[in-house]
Design an enzyme around this catalytic site. Sequence first.
Site, PDB file in Angstrom:
ATOM      1  N   GLY A 105     -18.144 -15.719 -36.763  1.00  0.00           N
ATOM      2  CA  GLY A 105     -17.960 -14.506 -35.966  1.00  0.00           C
ATOM      3  C   GLY A 105     -17.796 -13.310 -36.878  1.00  0.00           C
ATOM      4  O   GLY A 105     -18.238 -13.327 -38.041  1.00  0.00           O
ATOM      5  N   LYS A 146     -14.666 -23.540 -28.552  1.00  0.00           N
ATOM      6  CA  LYS A 146     -14.705 -22.374 -27.658  1.00  0.00           C
ATOM      7  C   LYS A 146     -15.951 -21.551 -27.956  1.00  0.00           C
ATOM      8  O   LYS A 146     -16.101 -21.027 -29.057  1.00  0.00           O
ATOM      9  CB  LYS A 146     -13.467 -21.495 -27.838  1.00  0.00           C
ATOM     10  N   GLU A 199     -21.690  -3.383 -40.739  1.00  0.00           N
ATOM     11  CA  GLU A 199     -22.661  -4.193 -40.001  1.00  0.00           C
ATOM     12  C   GLU A 199     -22.952  -3.535 -38.650  1.00  0.00           C
ATOM     13  O   GLU A 199     -22.028  -3.177 -37.918  1.00  0.00           O
ATOM     14  CB  GLU A 199     -22.071  -5.586 -39.778  1.00  0.00           C
ATOM     15  N   THR A 242     -16.128 -10.227 -39.208  1.00  0.00           N
ATOM     16  CA  THR A 242     -15.233 -10.225 -40.369  1.00  0.00           C
ATOM     17  C   THR A 242     -13.792  -9.894 -39.971  1.00  0.00           C
ATOM     18  O   THR A 242     -12.844 -10.504 -40.478  1.00  0.00           O
ATOM     19  CB  THR A 242     -15.782  -9.235 -41.424  1.00  0.00           C
ATOM     20  N   GLU A 262     -17.559 -18.159 -41.390  1.00  0.00           N
ATOM     21  CA  GLU A 262     -18.915 -17.624 -41.550  1.00  0.00           C
ATOM     22  C   GLU A 262     -18.912 -16.270 -40.854  1.00  0.00           C
ATOM     23  O   GLU A 262     -18.839 -16.207 -39.621  1.00  0.00           O
ATOM     24  CB  GLU A 262     -19.944 -18.558 -40.886  1.00  0.00           C
ATOM     25  N   CYS A 287     -26.844 -12.851 -38.142  1.00  0.00           N
ATOM     26  CA  CYS A 287     -26.023 -12.454 -39.292  1.00  0.00           C
ATOM     27  C   CYS A 287     -26.865 -12.271 -40.548  1.00  0.00           C
ATOM     28  O   CYS A 287     -26.487 -11.546 -41.459  1.00  0.00           O
ATOM     29  CB  CYS A 287     -24.942 -13.506 -39.526  1.00  0.00           C
ATOM     30  N   THR A 304     -12.289 -10.493 -37.134  1.00  0.00           N
ATOM     31  CA  THR A 304     -11.689 -11.680 -36.499  1.00  0.00           C
ATOM     32  C   THR A 304     -11.402 -12.729 -37.568  1.00  0.00           C
ATOM     33  O   THR A 304     -10.360 -13.416 -37.527  1.00  0.00           O
ATOM     34  CB  THR A 304     -12.658 -12.278 -35.445  1.00  0.00           C
TER      35      THR A 304
HETATM   36  P1  NAD Z   1     -16.192 -12.110 -32.752  1.00  0.00           P
HETATM   37  O1  NAD Z   1     -15.478 -12.259 -34.042  1.00  0.00           O
HETATM   38  O2  NAD Z   1     -15.832 -10.984 -31.869  1.00  0.00           O
HETATM   39  O3  NAD Z   1     -16.042 -13.433 -31.868  1.00  0.00           O
HETATM   40  C1  NAD Z   1     -16.439 -14.692 -32.324  1.00  0.00           C
HETATM   41  C2  NAD Z   1     -15.624 -15.752 -31.617  1.00  0.00           C
HETATM   42  O4  NAD Z   1     -14.268 -15.640 -32.021  1.00  0.00           O
HETATM   43  C3  NAD Z   1     -15.626 -15.633 -30.096  1.00  0.00           C
HETATM   44  O5  NAD Z   1     -15.674 -16.927 -29.536  1.00  0.00           O
HETATM   45  C4  NAD Z   1     -14.297 -14.961 -29.817  1.00  0.00           C
HETATM   46  O6  NAD Z   1     -13.791 -15.227 -28.535  1.00  0.00           O
HETATM   47  C5  NAD Z   1     -13.424 -15.595 -30.888  1.00  0.00           C
HETATM   48  N1  NAD Z   1     -12.224 -14.828 -31.251  1.00  0.00           N
HETATM   49  C6  NAD Z   1     -12.032 -13.483 -31.191  1.00  0.00           C
HETATM   50  N2  NAD Z   1     -10.775 -13.176 -31.603  1.00  0.00           N
HETATM   51  C7  NAD Z   1     -10.184 -14.343 -31.939  1.00  0.00           C
HETATM   52  C8  NAD Z   1      -8.880 -14.689 -32.438  1.00  0.00           C
HETATM   53  N3  NAD Z   1      -7.941 -13.756 -32.682  1.00  0.00           N
HETATM   54  N4  NAD Z   1      -8.623 -15.988 -32.677  1.00  0.00           N
HETATM   55  C9  NAD Z   1      -9.559 -16.938 -32.464  1.00  0.00           C
HETATM   56  N5  NAD Z   1     -10.781 -16.679 -31.967  1.00  0.00           N
HETATM   57  C10 NAD Z   1     -11.101 -15.388 -31.724  1.00  0.00           C
HETATM   58  O7  NAD Z   1     -17.733 -12.087 -33.127  1.00  0.00           O
HETATM   59  P2  NAD Z   1     -18.969 -11.844 -32.160  1.00  0.00           P
HETATM   60  O8  NAD Z   1     -19.021 -10.402 -31.814  1.00  0.00           O
HETATM   61  O9  NAD Z   1     -18.953 -12.877 -31.100  1.00  0.00           O
HETATM   62  O10 NAD Z   1     -20.180 -12.225 -33.138  1.00  0.00           O
HETATM   63  C11 NAD Z   1     -20.821 -11.323 -33.979  1.00  0.00           C
HETATM   64  C12 NAD Z   1     -20.388 -11.526 -35.414  1.00  0.00           C
HETATM   65  O11 NAD Z   1     -20.637 -12.872 -35.829  1.00  0.00           O
HETATM   66  C13 NAD Z   1     -21.181 -10.662 -36.373  1.00  0.00           C
HETATM   67  O12 NAD Z   1     -20.311 -10.072 -37.290  1.00  0.00           O
HETATM   68  C14 NAD Z   1     -22.098 -11.652 -37.081  1.00  0.00           C
HETATM   69  O13 NAD Z   1     -22.512 -11.277 -38.366  1.00  0.00           O
HETATM   70  C15 NAD Z   1     -21.233 -12.865 -37.123  1.00  0.00           C
HETATM   71  N6  NAD Z   1     -22.026 -14.067 -37.338  1.00  0.00           N
HETATM   72  C16 NAD Z   1     -21.954 -14.675 -38.560  1.00  0.00           C
HETATM   73  C17 NAD Z   1     -22.739 -15.805 -38.838  1.00  0.00           C
HETATM   74  C18 NAD Z   1     -22.691 -16.494 -40.165  1.00  0.00           C
HETATM   75  O14 NAD Z   1     -23.170 -17.631 -40.253  1.00  0.00           O
HETATM   76  N7  NAD Z   1     -22.149 -15.884 -41.202  1.00  0.00           N
HETATM   77  C19 NAD Z   1     -23.579 -16.303 -37.833  1.00  0.00           C
HETATM   78  C20 NAD Z   1     -23.621 -15.645 -36.603  1.00  0.00           C
HETATM   79  C21 NAD Z   1     -22.834 -14.525 -36.360  1.00  0.00           C
END
Ligand code: NAD
Length: 484
Positions: free
Chosen positions: A224, A173, A382, A226, A246, A280, A228
């Site tokens: 995504g 997804k 963040e 923290t 991650e 990130c 989530t």
């Molecule tokens: P997010 O957590 O809002 O969403 C990420 C994904 O998770 C989306 O596809 C979303 O639909 C899905 N999701 C949301 N709630 C869920 C649930 N309850 N169950 C399953 N899936 C769910 O994050 P975002 O706003 O899309 O991304 C930004 C974040 O990602 C930032 O915190 C960034 O630091 C982090 N990030 C981390 C890395 C890494 O490698 N550590 C890389 C890129 C981004």
Amino acid sequence: MLKLSNYINGEFLPPLNKKYINNYSPTDGKVYSLIPDSQESDVTIAVDAAKNSFSSWGRSKKEHRYEWMMKLADAVDKNAKKLIEAESFDNGKPEWLAKTVDIPRCSANIRFFATAILHFDSDSHDMDGAALNYTLKQPIGVAGCISPWNLPLYLLTWKIAPAIAAGNTVVAKPSEVTPYTAYLFSKICDDIGFPPGVINIVHGHGNTAGHAIVQKSDVVSFTGGTETGKIIAASAASQFKKYSLELGGKNPMVIFEGCDLDLAVETAVKAAFLNQGQICLCGSRIFIENSLYARFKELFIEKTKKLRVGDPKNMKSNLGAIVSKQHLESILSKIESAKNDGGNIILGGKQIFLDGDLSGGYYMLPTIIENTKNTDEINQKEVFGPVATILPFSSEKEVVNLCNDVGYGLSASIFCNNISKAHRVAAAIDAGVIWINTWLLRDLRIPFGGMKHSGFGREGGKHSLEFFTETKNVCVKIENSENK
Ligand code: NAD
């Protein structure tokens, strides 16, 4: 209006409830496509298809998987122009960035794991001739791959590629904020006749479609936020399934006296503002040794002032649009809170409006803040936008404490020409990825991931292949020949 479809078992399917989510382009703030608002029932069909295909893909020879994946990587390259334009329009990032980073990395991910699986070995342990243990690395089943919006296809393929190389099938997804290149990717899979059911892509919200993927898959790889990550960990752990997370970061850059200052400034500008600061690994807390502070500040402001925010299609734009209205508002509110805590905005700090067709887009200036304390919210939470704070320090011990006095532990960059000090500080900082005199220099083989609230597990090279396989030990007793 373009309607995206789910890609399940090699077919393009609408969501069962026929409901869609608006997809905005942040470049102009207009809705340009509709995304399936998939629910558990759609995920069930995708997981069933993936389970079904696992019986053949999971038993197939590595060479078979390698050949299909190389075909897929070639097809991605053939479609690069379309993917680059789509990634930029959907996410807001400059086209040059999608062209030099995102899309090349997508095919590179696929090729890297297609070849890595051919060299993936396992252990054997000889018990002094009395028995031989050997280890099998077997695919697990259906891998749930969930990715964020900042590097949409880059991160989705960073998960799909090792999962399928290892013999799993996938239900993936993309973020509902940036679904478009994942849809184009499913078209590419279809065009080349990729074995149906091996890669399934379901679109939708996280708390519905994403949650169902976590519940129904056999192993979960998530990138995504923290918060989530906490929800996913609770859900996956209670089912005793393997998961990797991650998550976010609040990464320090440490600039020591005696370093190559020009290099440090140039790298700090890139680390703070590349992809509108939405990586990130971005360096958002910049610690500068007292004696260098004034000079660093002057050069950092001078270089940052030269960055152009503009039309993502224009090759001269250094920064494009912030990914969404909601995210832009969140960044601006964190800048306000920094001001309320006594922070001084020395550059940027506000939204800007472009002319003409892009006047409704979500653009803001790169922002530098000083006079903050490390304990302020701006240095603890963040922001994930083009915002960096600069803070002076006076000793190695002090700066290590400052770096570590935060909930996250993803990455850090150290600028230092004293070898021993650089190694000492690298070892002392609590982060999974440390750079010395550089930033974002990536080798796909290294263990990649975070400590503390930045994640759980490591991705990259054999670490991803280990994650997507189950380890089984087989012990064979060897009879003593003297009794024969
Ligand atoms: P997010 O957590 O809002 O969403 C990420 C994904 O998770 C989306 O596809 C979303 O639909 C899905 N999701 C949301 N709630 C869920 C649930 N309850 N169950 C399953 N899936 C769910 O994050 P975002 O706003 O899309 O991304 C930004 C974040 O990602 C930032 O915190 C960034 O630091 C982090 N990030 C981390 C890395 C890494 O490698 N550590 C890389 C890129 C981004």
